[in-house]
Structures are given as C-alpha cells and as structure tokens.
Design an enzyme around this catalytic site. Structure first.
Site, short mmCIF file in Angstrom:
data_model
loop_
_atom_site.label_atom_id
_atom_site.label_comp_id
_atom_site.label_asym_id
_atom_site.label_seq_id
_atom_site.Cartn_x
_atom_site.Cartn_y
_atom_site.Cartn_z
N ASP A 170 13.59 56.69 53.72
CA ASP A 170 14.01 56.19 52.41
C ASP A 170 13.24 54.88 52.19
OD1 ASP A 170 15.13 54.81 50.34
OD2 ASP A 170 17.21 55.10 50.97
N LYS A 198 11.20 49.93 41.43
CA LYS A 198 11.38 48.84 42.41
C LYS A 198 10.04 48.28 42.86
CE LYS A 198 15.67 50.80 44.19
NZ LYS A 198 16.76 49.94 43.73
N1 PMP Z 1 17.69 53.75 48.83
C1 PMP Z 1 17.68 52.42 48.84
C2 PMP Z 1 17.52 51.71 50.15
C3 PMP Z 1 17.82 51.72 47.66
O1 PMP Z 1 17.82 50.39 47.66
C4 PMP Z 1 17.97 52.42 46.44
C5 PMP Z 1 18.15 51.70 45.12
N2 PMP Z 1 19.01 50.63 45.17
C6 PMP Z 1 17.93 53.82 46.48
C7 PMP Z 1 17.80 54.45 47.69
C8 PMP Z 1 18.05 54.64 45.23
O2 PMP Z 1 16.95 54.39 44.40
P1 PMP Z 1 16.94 54.96 42.91
O3 PMP Z 1 18.21 54.51 42.28
O4 PMP Z 1 15.73 54.32 42.30
O5 PMP Z 1 16.84 56.44 43.00
#
Ligand code: PMP
Length: 409
Positions: A199, A225
């Site tokens: 992830d 991000k």
């Molecule tokens: N994994 C982690 C470690 C995250 O920080 C996030 C977003 N906060 C996600 C998964 C999910 O990302 P997204 O909402 O962009 O799909």
C-alpha cells in the site's frame, strides 16, 4: 539547491489567507496541493483535446489516446516497472487494493489460506481483505508493532507459513509516518511462496519507488497524494499475476469480443480498465510525476527529513504533547495527542490560526485502539512546507494552552 520559496510559487492555493492568517497546509497525508503545471495540463486537455480514448478514429480522440498512453509510460518510468502494461489506472489506492483482493484473491485463494496485514494499516488495506476472508473462508493475520511504532519483524517471520498466500503492508504509515522495511519483508514473503502487495498511498511524493528493486508483486498508490488530481490512482502488478487474474469490472474497453453466449477479454492493461477512465486525471497525474521528477525525489526526501526533525524538536517546547511514533525510519508525518484536550478542539483552534491539520482516527481505527487513543492530531508535511510554517504551527499550539488553561492540569 532546493529553493522552497521558489517551489511555493508553483502552488497557487498556498497564496491565501485563512481567518486573516497565511494558510499553513499541514494535511498533506490526506491530500496534497497541486502545482500550476498540473492545473494547466488539465485545463488544456479540456480546452483542446477532450474526447473519449481508444475508440475514436478522429483527431481529438487520437490526441487524447496518445496523451493517456504517454501518461502510462511516464508512470512506468517513475516507478521503474518492466513494461507499460503493468500499469493499471484505477480510482486510487483503495480501488487498486480492492481490485487485487477481489480478482487475485477471489480466483487464487482457497479456504484456510492466510493473508497477513499489520497493525498499522489504513482501513483500505484491512476491509478488502476482510471481504475476501468472508467470501473464501480465509484467515486474516495481523502482525503487531512495537512501542516505537515499528512492525515487529520477528513476529512477521513467525506468522509466515506455507499457508500464507498474500501479504499486504503499507510502505509508510499514514498515522505514524513509520517507513516499513518492505524490501526485506517482500523477500521473506517470497521465500514462503506468498505474493506481496504494497500500500504505497503515502510514499511516492516523498521517496523514490523502484518496483523492480523492491520486487513487490503489486504496488498501489493515489494521484491526489502526490500533487496530482483526485479520482485517479495506479495499480502496478507483475505481468505474470495480472495475466492470470480475471477482470475486476465488466464493461466497455475491457473486452475483445462480446456475444450473448461468451465474452473474451482485452489484453493487459485494458482488461482492468472497464468504462471511460478519468482521462484528464491521468494526464494530470503524469504532469505531477514530471514535476516531482524535475525536483528530484532525493532532494525532496532530504529536505523533508530536515523539516521533520525541525518539527519534532520544536514540538518539545510543549510538554503537554505526546508524539505517537518514535520509529527510527520515519517519513514527514507527526501524530500527537495533547494532554486533556480533544484532537478536534486542537484542529479547530489551529484552523483559526490559518493552520490545516487532521484530527480523528485517520481511517486506522484498529491502530488507534492499539495506541489507546480515540483520536489524534496529525501534521503531515510536503515538499512546499517551511520552517516558518512549523514555527507558526508551534505558536498556534501554544494558544491551545491559553484556551484550555482551566482544564489542563
Ligand atoms: N492507504 C493509506 C496508507 C492511506 O494513507 C490512504 C489515504 N489516506 C489510503 C490507503 C487510501 O487512499 P485513497 O483514499 O486515495 O484511495
């Protein structure tokens, strides 16, 4: 030379006042701001090239298709994937993980097989595996972390067995900032014949990613991000696994031949890109990648490292604050609790000072209960943040004491 003041000029959103104070944006782990060049390519795409891709033979469609596919090559180079068809565009990290759980997990796992995650995972890297476990009668194992906020590698080694089929671990914790030793963990999983998904939501804006060097089987991340637009993400997968996986969604673009009796599917990567994609978003993401690459990930990482140690030292001026992670390898995230004051109150007071931080459970409820807190504050830094902003943040935190002096004992 890393010139942060020059870099800041590229981010129009940063040039504003909030409640009469200059905006200090420390919520970058939730989403980053976008440089002008990313905004420009999106606008230009809609003004000059907008068309659906892969299907049209007219000039606009060819142009849009070329830009979309160039974006795929740009991402391939950025993370050093072997082939461009190992890059699948998705909605984001969440969809990328769901795709693997549903398609790989749904087709390859058997009852009794085991999936390993860690105690510091985001809900996006917990819930899809719970779905899979329920559906396929598999077992979810969770590796603990130590008091510094690091994965316990010995426990991980002991959890791995011939029953382990998938390991899915965050590269960088969105709460603790801990940078996990994923390369080592991947090698250990492979020794046991398990595949490894990373992830990567919190990583590509802060450190260089080389999927071949890591030897991960899947790497999931989100455009928003890493200076790109929302609604777009990437799933990198090794060709040999993507090939054996059934499509995740059915629809236009993902087929070779459709009849009511039988449908055959398109080759990679299109097998996994059903329907009209976020074309402008993908083009915007590629521009964000060009921007990051031009600055240099090593330069960004070095700069952010200094900024993190600056904020970690500065925050010691406030004895009421406890920082939640002491991990030896940390990215630019600082989570903390303030004795006697709820995280939401702190975030509200800081907002009045123009400072944006995150307060709550950060989509990591099991981690929060492990840490024994129901909510924490999180300041997360990015390549455009400065020491002056850290000073304003710490001054803002000192105001919390004034407001709550009667309740802080
Ligand atoms: N994994 C982690 C470690 C995250 O920080 C996030 C977003 N906060 C996600 C998964 C999910 O990302 P997204 O909402 O962009 O799909």
């Amino acid at each position: 030379m890393y010139n942060v003041e020059e870099i800041r000029k590229d981010f129009p959103v940063l040039r504003q006042m909030i409640h009469g104070k200059p905006l200090v944006y420390f919520d970058n782990a939730a989403t980053t701001q976008k440089p002008q060049c990313v905004l420009d390519v999106i606008l230009k795409y809609y003004q000059e090239d907008n068309a659906n891709i892969h299907r049209g033979v007219h000039t606009l469609s060819e142009r849009a298709t070329r830009k979309y596919e160039e974006a795929r090559e740009c991402i391939q180079k950025f993370i050093h994937a072997k082939c461009k068809y190992e890059i699948i565009f998705t909605k984001g990290t969440t969809e990328s993980i769901n795709l693997v759980a549903h398609s790989y997990g749904g087709s390859q796992l058997q009852p009794g097989d085991e999936i390993i995650i860690s105690h510091m995972e985001h809900h996006s890297n917990i819930v899809p595996w719970q779905f899979l476990c329920e559906q396929k009668k598999c077992i979810l194992k969770v590796i603990p972390i130590n008091s510094r906020g690091e994965i316990l590698l010995e426990d991980y080694k002991n959890s791995l067995s011939s029953k382990t089929k998938i390991v899915s671990i965050t590269h960088i914790s969105n709460v603790l900032g801990s940078v996990n030793p994923i390369k080592e963990m991947i090698a250990l999983a492979h020794e046991r014949g398990a595949i490894f998904l990373v992830d990567g939501a919190q990583a590509p804006a802060h450190t260089r990613i080389d999927v071949q060097d890591l030897n991960c089987d899947f790497y999931a991340f989100s455009s928003h991000k890493m200076l790109g637009p929302t609604g777009v993400g990437v799933l990198y997968g090794k060709e040999k696994y993507l090939e054996i996986m059934p499509p995740y969604q059915g629809g236009g673009s993902m087929i070779r031949q459709v009849s009511f009796e039988k449908t055959t599917y398109a080759d990679l990567p299109y097998k996994f890109e059903a329907g009209t994609q976020a074309i402008a978003g993908v083009i915007g993401l590629a521009e964000a990648v060009r921007y990051l690459t031009a600055l240099g990930l090593e330069n960004i990482e070095n700069y952010e490292k200094k900024l993190l140690s600056y904020i970690e030292n500065k925050i010691l001026e406030i004895p009421e604050i406890t920082v939640l992670s002491q991990a030896l390898k940390k990215s630019s995230i600082l989570s903390f609790v303030y004795k006697g004051v709820h995280a939401h109150d702190i975030a509200t007071i800081l907002d009045h000072e123009g400072i944006a931080i995150r307060a709550g459970h950060h989509c990591a409820m099991p981690l929060m209960s492990h840490l024994g807190v129901d909510a924490s504050c999180r300041a997360s830094l990015a390549l455009y943040n400065t020491q002056d902003e850290v000073d304003s943040f710490v001054e803002g935190l000192k105001k919390v004491k004034e407001v709550f002096k009667s309740v802080i004992t």
